[in-house]
Motif scaffolding. Sequence first.
Motif, PDB file in Angstrom:
ATOM      1  N   LYS A   1      70.652 -20.339  53.688  1.00  0.00           N
ATOM      2  CA  LYS A   1      71.772 -20.115  52.777  1.00  0.00           C
ATOM      3  C   LYS A   1      71.219 -19.600  51.445  1.00  0.00           C
ATOM      4  N   THR A   2      72.091 -19.454  50.439  1.00  0.00           N
ATOM      5  CA  THR A   2      71.684 -18.861  49.172  1.00  0.00           C
ATOM      6  C   THR A   2      71.203 -19.933  48.198  1.00  0.00           C
ATOM      7  N   PRO A   3      69.947 -19.907  47.770  1.00  0.00           N
ATOM      8  CA  PRO A   3      69.479 -20.857  46.752  1.00  0.00           C
ATOM      9  C   PRO A   3      70.286 -20.710  45.472  1.00  0.00           C
ATOM     10  N   ARG A   4      70.485 -21.815  44.783  1.00  0.00           N
ATOM     11  CA  ARG A   4      71.329 -21.776  43.577  1.00  0.00           C
ATOM     12  C   ARG A   4      70.781 -20.815  42.524  1.00  0.00           C
ATOM     13  N   MET A   5      69.461 -20.631  42.474  1.00  0.00           N
ATOM     14  CA  MET A   5      68.894 -19.741  41.462  1.00  0.00           C
ATOM     15  C   MET A   5      69.281 -18.283  41.694  1.00  0.00           C
ATOM     16  N   PHE A   6      69.639 -17.929  42.919  1.00  0.00           N
ATOM     17  CA  PHE A   6      70.123 -16.573  43.197  1.00  0.00           C
ATOM     18  C   PHE A   6      71.600 -16.443  42.806  1.00  0.00           C
ATOM     19  N   LEU A   7      72.385 -17.483  43.035  1.00  0.00           N
ATOM     20  CA  LEU A   7      73.795 -17.420  42.647  1.00  0.00           C
ATOM     21  C   LEU A   7      73.940 -17.418  41.127  1.00  0.00           C
ATOM     22  N   THR A   8      73.132 -18.220  40.439  1.00  0.00           N
ATOM     23  CA  THR A   8      73.213 -18.211  38.974  1.00  0.00           C
ATOM     24  C   THR A   8      72.702 -16.892  38.407  1.00  0.00           C
ATOM     25  N   ARG A   9      71.738 -16.266  39.079  1.00  0.00           N
ATOM     26  CA  ARG A   9      71.293 -14.922  38.664  1.00  0.00           C
ATOM     27  C   ARG A   9      72.419 -13.919  38.854  1.00  0.00           C
ATOM     28  N   ALA A  10      73.141 -14.015  39.967  1.00  0.00           N
ATOM     29  CA  ALA A  10      74.228 -13.076  40.242  1.00  0.00           C
ATOM     30  C   ALA A  10      75.353 -13.208  39.223  1.00  0.00           C
TER      31      ALA A  10
END
Length: 392
Positions: free
Chosen positions: A211-220
């Motif tokens: 799944k998507t690590p939170r650090m990628f979602l917060t970057r997005a």
Amino acid sequence: MPASEALARRNAIPFLYTRGTHYEVGFDIGRTFSGIIHSFLAASKELNNVFLPLYNTEAGRQVYNETLRSVQTNFPQYVREIEGTADGAGVPFHKLFLLHLDDILPNVVKRGGSSTNAPIGCSTIVCNHPGEELLGHTEDALSPTLNHFYLVSAHVLPEPGLPQGRWKDTEERFTSLCYAGILPGFTMSYNHHGLVYSINVVSAATLVAGKTPRMFLTRALLSVEHFVQAQQVLRDKGCGAAEGFSVNMTFLLQEGDRLFHNAEVGPALPSAAAESQLNILTVSPGESFVHTNKYLRLAVPEIKGSMMESSDCRHKAISAHGEPENYGSIVNMLGDQTDPKFTVFQDKTDHVTTLAVGIFDCVKRTWSIYSDNPKKTEPIVVLPIQLKTDKK
């Protein structure tokens, strides 16, 4: 300096202005802050004692590869950014990516639990009163992270010919406080569309590989233009978050009354739909809000232990001040050290430290950053929040 030698709190925050493609921006970050990144990689007990040993097992490598494939498909531009940082700093990519996996690897491989179960995390206070529209935040982390952070102001340009991913590769302008080697967006940040936000880590009991690590979602989030788009990024439909976290945000260019939002995000568990669990609370004019490092509304099982105890203590200490009414009251709350065990501003333990404190003033459009307790010091910098509507 040897990694084992502790460096006292410095009244300094390095700042980089950079422009280019995702890889070029990442490379400039890595090249500029190479010493800080190398020092942090050497000092990180979680990386060296937990993540790397698990990475060298068959089960750990499977979790790593599944998650890497997922973000290469959905967020290839941010993988390129990490590759650029690794190349610029002269460090192996897998070490930086392991930092972005955070607790996913130990939680999935060991079937539950955290690599530290430490009372790390952050405290956020929102004050939405007439003329006092404020978001205050303490950035807390494990003590070796102290002095291993920097500010990045980036103008990211699309790179033609590369895979576009889920949200496409769009032009971005943002300023973010960054941990060494970590993608921008994970602490406190703003973008030129007027999004202002801070992040609280939440320790969900069950995390998910692939799944998507939170650090990628917060970057997005640094690319979004409005609140609906922010919700779409956080929901991550078709995949979903691997971990739990909370976002405190507002949009300065939104028409009408000032609204703040708290989004609690939960992992996309295999038994549910392929999207993050998401709960939104809106803070209207005349209201205030506090969030630490536990779910307040979303029914997601959490890891029991000091993270929960610390969150309760900090929330209680902040609430004892009453409703935040202005900038000064937020300073007093974020600098509070009254609890004998878990203080809001943390510098009394060898394990967890408040790295910095930030206060966004949405009326003045400024971001004040403190490198020490705000009750005892002045901001080390007060940054203007520069928006796309500002005259050149």
